[in-house]
Design a protein around this motif. Structure first.
Motif, PDB file in Angstrom:
ATOM      1  N   LEU A  13       0.816  -1.211   0.000  1.00 19.96           N
ATOM      2  CA  LEU A  13       0.000   0.000   0.000  1.00 19.96           C
ATOM      3  C   LEU A  13       0.847   1.257   0.000  1.00 19.96           C
ATOM      4  O   LEU A  13       0.508   2.262  -0.619  1.00 19.96           O
ATOM      5  N   LEU A  14       1.984   1.209   0.700  1.00 12.57           N
ATOM      6  CA  LEU A  14       2.863   2.380   0.800  1.00 12.57           C
ATOM      7  C   LEU A  14       3.758   2.545  -0.417  1.00 12.57           C
ATOM      8  O   LEU A  14       4.472   3.536  -0.541  1.00 12.57           O
ATOM      9  N   GLY A  15       3.735   1.556  -1.312  1.00 11.62           N
ATOM     10  CA  GLY A  15       4.560   1.649  -2.508  1.00 11.62           C
ATOM     11  C   GLY A  15       5.982   1.191  -2.313  1.00 11.62           C
ATOM     12  O   GLY A  15       6.822   1.364  -3.207  1.00 11.62           O
ATOM     13  N   ASP A  16       6.288   0.593  -1.158  1.00  6.07           N
ATOM     14  CA  ASP A  16       7.653   0.116  -0.915  1.00  6.07           C
ATOM     15  C   ASP A  16       7.958  -1.139  -1.724  1.00  6.07           C
ATOM     16  O   ASP A  16       9.116  -1.436  -2.007  1.00  6.07           O
TER      17      ASP A  16
END
Length: 417
Positions: A13-16
């Motif tokens: 979700l955080l794009g990590d």
């Protein structure tokens, strides 16, 4: 059967982390004739995860999850799935033994939390993990199925192929067969307009356009009982699309890249090449070097960013620079011929332009790029008016220059043939 792919992990979700698992699973389900209508991502939160299961099963018969099978407290994918189905879990002794052996072989101490990975309902189908510590499982209840897979792709993919695919074979409903046509030189809206009637009346096979960076792809998909039937079903549609878009604009199929198509032509024809770049800063050379075996024909690349470099390295005339400026078709032409002559190659490519964000003017705005092509003793140039930020201008200029050379080589083939 309808399927949904549910990726679990706040890091996604955080794009990590990029969710490549969903892409892989979707393609493989299509091979099995299982339709995927939705893909979801949810963080490591038990309430939101439970809600994700509830929503997914209102619109799918099969939910495949990835991630959240680890030993820590926030790895809750299994536990919430068990809660959704009203299942109690117990230690699966065979899985626990495998986990214990895994740690022994790697000379590591197994902590108590790792036992959590061996808990499953008694009626679950256990999916062995031969590449990590987290087994997966399949639960089937009231005509709803969940398959729980680990997150790391090197664990997920083997488990999917070794255990999930055989399990899903009994649900096969024909196959979906796809072919991708790669188009360049025609924008997405123009290309779609050229086959508008096909898009409006499609049934089986279907056609879907997708815009890529500087190009368009058309995916043709047919549903049939067998792979061979699917191919035959697509052939008339493919022929119609090719006739509308033109074979010069369709540079390849499937996963091929523009540079791989071009470089294969250069290597097969034994045409040596060198590049002289200003605004693209080596991107043309770097793109060509992506192709294995290009060393047999790629001689060198020069980044001649300043006027002095253009004069001293490429032999661009000072008079040309003074009269027309560095960003001009005349300079692009002398750069292309200069690199070919000094490198002793059959082909020379050049770029000169204004990539931005500053440096533009009313007469020469940001995005103005000239590319040059020297081949067979002749020089051709092309003016490009490109949009986007600095990176996009450079990338699009690179792609259009390589396409210019590809088209020239194809035209030469027709003349010789």
């Amino acid at each position: 059967m309808k399927a949904e792919i549910l990726a679990v992990g706040t890091e996604i979700l955080l794009g990590d982390i990029v969710n490549t698992n969903a892409q892989y699973i979707a393609k493989r389900l299509a091979d099995l004739g299982i339709a995927v209508y939705h893909q979801s991502v949810v963080g490591d939160n038990p309430e939101r995860l439970l809600e994700a299961y509830r929503l997914a099963f209102t619109r799918a018969d099969l939910v495949i999850t990835t991630g959240g099978l680890g030993p820590t407290k926030d790895d809750l994918t299994k536990e919430v799935a068990f809660e959704y189905f009203g299942k109690k879990s117990v230690v699966h002794e065979a899985s626990l033994k495998v986990i214990e052996d895994y740690f022994k072989k790697s000379n590591r101490v197994m902590v108590e939390s790792n036992k959590k990975q061996a808990y499953f309902p008694v009626d679950a189908v256990i999916l062995p993990n031969n590449n990590g510590t987290a087994p997966g499982c399949i639960i089937e209840e009231n005509k709803k199925i969940v398959a729980l897979l680990p997150g790391p792709p090197w664990e997920m993919k083997p488990m999917f192929e070794e255990s999930v695919v055989p399990y899903l074979r009994k649900f096969e409903q024909g196959v979906l067969v796809s072919k991708v046509l790669r188009v360049i030189g025609v924008g997405e809206s123009s290309a779609a307009e050229m086959i508008e009637d096909i898009l409006d009346t499609q049934t089986n096979p279907t056609v879907a356009p997708y815009a890529k960076e500087g190009e368009v792809t058309f995916r043709i998909t047919s549903k049939a009982n067998t792979y061979d039937e699917g191919i035959k079903l697509m052939e008339p549609m493919e022929a119609k699309i090719r006739s509308r878009l033109g074979n010069d604009n369709i540079y390849g199929e499937g996963d091929v890249t523009l540079e791989s198509v071009l470089c294969e032509m250069l290597v097969n024809k034994k045409l040596t090449i060198a590049t002289a770049e200003s605004c693209t800063g080596g991107m043309v050379a770097s793109t060509l070097i992506n192709y294995p075996g290009i060393s047999s024909v790629f001689m060198e690349g020069a980044v001649t960013y300043t006027n002095d470099a253009k004069i001293n390295r490429l032999g661009v005339k000072k008079e040309t620079l003074d009269k027309y400026g560095a960003v001009s078709s005349e300079v692009a032409a002398e750069m292309a011929s200069g690199i070919a002559k000094t490198a002793g190659t059959s082909i020379g490519l050049s770029t000169t332009g204004i990539a931005g964000p500053g440096g533009g003017s009313e007469k020469k705005p940001v995005g103005l790029v000239y590319v040059g092509l020297y081949i067979n003793g002749e020089v051709k140039t092309k003016m490009l008016k490109l949009s986007g930020d600095r990176g996009k201008v450079r990338a699009r200029a690179t792609k259009q220059l390589l396409d210019l050379l590809r088209r020239e080589l194809k035209s030469e083939e027709r003349r010789v043939g």
